[in-house]
Design an enzyme around this catalytic site. Structure first.
Site, short mmCIF file in Angstrom:
data_model
loop_
_atom_site.label_atom_id
_atom_site.label_comp_id
_atom_site.label_asym_id
_atom_site.label_seq_id
_atom_site.Cartn_x
_atom_site.Cartn_y
_atom_site.Cartn_z
N LYS A 72 -11.66 -2.04 -10.40
CA LYS A 72 -11.21 -3.41 -10.22
C LYS A 72 -11.69 -3.89 -8.87
O LYS A 72 -11.42 -3.25 -7.84
CB LYS A 72 -9.68 -3.52 -10.30
CG LYS A 72 -9.18 -4.96 -10.09
CD LYS A 72 -7.69 -5.08 -10.29
CE LYS A 72 -6.91 -4.50 -9.13
NZ LYS A 72 -5.45 -4.71 -9.28
N ARG A 115 0.87 -5.49 -14.55
CA ARG A 115 0.97 -4.04 -14.35
C ARG A 115 1.75 -3.72 -13.09
O ARG A 115 2.47 -2.73 -13.01
CB ARG A 115 -0.40 -3.39 -14.37
CG ARG A 115 -1.39 -3.71 -13.24
CD ARG A 115 -1.17 -2.90 -11.99
NE ARG A 115 -2.35 -2.74 -11.18
CZ ARG A 115 -2.32 -2.59 -9.86
NH1 ARG A 115 -1.18 -2.64 -9.19
NH2 ARG A 115 -3.46 -2.40 -9.20
N GLN A 143 3.58 -12.70 -7.84
CA GLN A 143 4.07 -11.34 -7.91
C GLN A 143 5.59 -11.26 -7.80
O GLN A 143 6.22 -10.43 -8.45
CB GLN A 143 3.43 -10.46 -6.84
CG GLN A 143 3.65 -8.98 -7.07
CD GLN A 143 3.34 -8.52 -8.47
OE1 GLN A 143 4.18 -7.96 -9.17
NE2 GLN A 143 2.11 -8.78 -8.93
N VAL A 166 9.33 -18.82 1.88
CA VAL A 166 8.68 -18.78 3.19
C VAL A 166 9.27 -19.80 4.15
O VAL A 166 9.36 -19.56 5.36
CB VAL A 166 7.16 -18.98 3.03
CG1 VAL A 166 6.84 -20.38 2.50
CG2 VAL A 166 6.43 -18.72 4.34
N GLY A 226 4.16 -5.83 -0.93
CA GLY A 226 3.19 -6.61 -0.16
C GLY A 226 2.29 -5.84 0.77
O GLY A 226 1.23 -6.34 1.17
N ALA A 227 2.68 -4.62 1.17
CA ALA A 227 1.83 -3.84 2.07
C ALA A 227 0.77 -3.12 1.24
O ALA A 227 1.02 -2.08 0.65
CB ALA A 227 2.66 -2.83 2.85
N ASP A 228 -0.43 -3.71 1.19
CA ASP A 228 -1.52 -3.14 0.38
C ASP A 228 -2.82 -3.07 1.16
O ASP A 228 -3.89 -2.88 0.60
CB ASP A 228 -1.72 -3.95 -0.91
CG ASP A 228 -2.06 -5.41 -0.64
OD1 ASP A 228 -2.16 -5.80 0.55
OD2 ASP A 228 -2.24 -6.16 -1.61
N LYS A 232 -0.76 -4.33 7.22
CA LYS A 232 0.29 -5.11 6.57
C LYS A 232 1.60 -4.34 6.55
O LYS A 232 1.61 -3.11 6.45
CB LYS A 232 -0.11 -5.46 5.12
CG LYS A 232 -1.13 -6.56 4.99
CD LYS A 232 -1.25 -6.95 3.51
CE LYS A 232 -2.16 -8.13 3.30
NZ LYS A 232 -2.16 -8.57 1.88
#
Length: 323
Positions: A72, A115, A143, A166, A226-228, A232
């Site tokens: 991907k 997924r 997400q 936010v 969110g930490a990818d 981050k």
């Protein structure tokens, strides 16, 4: 040269037509089990910042026994919002491992969304208290919506949902998606919302800690999405040191996930738990964390069933691809 070969193209509409939550969950569970058995390989991740302001990545892998090979290519381009586009962009390619021939090009946005939500659901099924009634979700984007959908499917006693946007303002569009399934409202104070919650989901761009560590009460479970990328984070200092940590892949979490900020934290991989190799019994007062960085195998197992169903139902567009 063979001139009769074709390449199947599946766009967003085709993928969404073929996706079902139960089948995606089954495929994602298979991905974790394959990973736990080391029958599926996860290759080193590419994740690079671009001069355009975007982040580009490649996640790839294979399952030799199943003839499954692919990758991907995906990333995040925040400026897309200014031109009415989706900031997350993803494309999946499947290959014939015997010849290297491309078999299928698939829109990866829809697959990534569902997924990841399914992985979050598995995390809740295994790690969260099943009597959980209150949840806080950080984020209102694609997400966050997927994670909340799967949470409501997985934890039937969830009744109260607070969301942290936010700008701390109510998002009527977000609320309308879930108003018939739970009592949902915007949280004005993130720490207060976390302190009331049995489950916390963080699904933001990962720009920094989202709440104070002292707000977490005993017995809370966190799904962290969110930490990818290196640098981050969503969790404040001190949370992982108090928690039992589960990751999708330890090496990947060390590079990209919350684990990069507390590298000595003991952890176990979700696939190991699904295999039953390491019993997991949750004490009522334990804090648990599922650090979700996203496995290539999740994309590939879902893409495989999408490809198979598309072929069976004649969905998609075929173009000539001679070799």
């Amino acid at each position: 040269m063979r001139a009769d070969a074709t390449l199947l193209l599946l766009d967003k509409d085709a993928v969404e037509q073929l996706l079902t939550p139960d089948e995606v969950t089954q495929a994602v569970r298979e991905a974790f089990v394959l990973h736990g058995r080391r029958e599926g390989r996860v290759f080193p991740v590419v994740r690079e910042k671009l001069a355009t302001g975007g982040v580009f990545g490649i996640k790839s892998g294979d399952v030799p026994a199943q003839g499954l090979l692919g990758f991907k290519a995906a990333g995040f381009w925040p400026a897309n919002r200014e031109i009415g586009g989706e900031p997350h962009q993803a494309t999946i390619l499947l290959f014939d491992p015997a010849t290297g021939r491309p078999q299928c090009v698939i829109d990866g946005n829809a697959i990534t969304t569902v997924r990841t939500g399914a992985a979050g659901g598995l995390g809740l099924q295994l790690l969260a208290r099943q009597d959980s009634t209150r949840l806080t979700v950080f984020g209102t984007g694609v997400q966050a919506r997927s994670q909340l959908r799967f949470a409501l499917r997985t934890l039937p006693r969830l009744a109260c949902v607070e969301y942290v946007s936010v700008d701390r303002r109510a998002d009527e569009g977000f609320e309308s998606l879930f108003a018939d399934q739970c009592d949902i409202r915007c949280a004005r104070d993130a720490d207060e919302a976390v302190s009331r919650s049995d489950v916390v989901i963080t699904a933001t761009p990962g720009a920094g800690p989202l709440f104070d560590a002292g707000a977490l009460r005993p017995g809370t479970h966190l799904n962290c999405v969110g930490a990818d990328t290196a640098g981050k984070r969503e969790l404040p200092d001190g949370v992982l040191q108090r928690a039992r940590l589960v990751v999708d892949d330890r090496e990947q979490a060390l590079q990209l996930g919350e684990l990069q900020w507390a590298r000595e934290t003991p952890c176990v991989e979700l696939g190991t738990l699904l295999l039953g190799e390491r019993p997991f019994e949750r004490a009522a007062g334990e804090i648990t964390v599922f650090d979700m960085t996203g496995l290539a195998l999740q994309d590939l197992t879902v893409a495989r069933f999408i490809h198979e169903r598309a072929c069976a139902e004649a969905v998609g567009t075929r173009i000539g691809w001679a070799w």
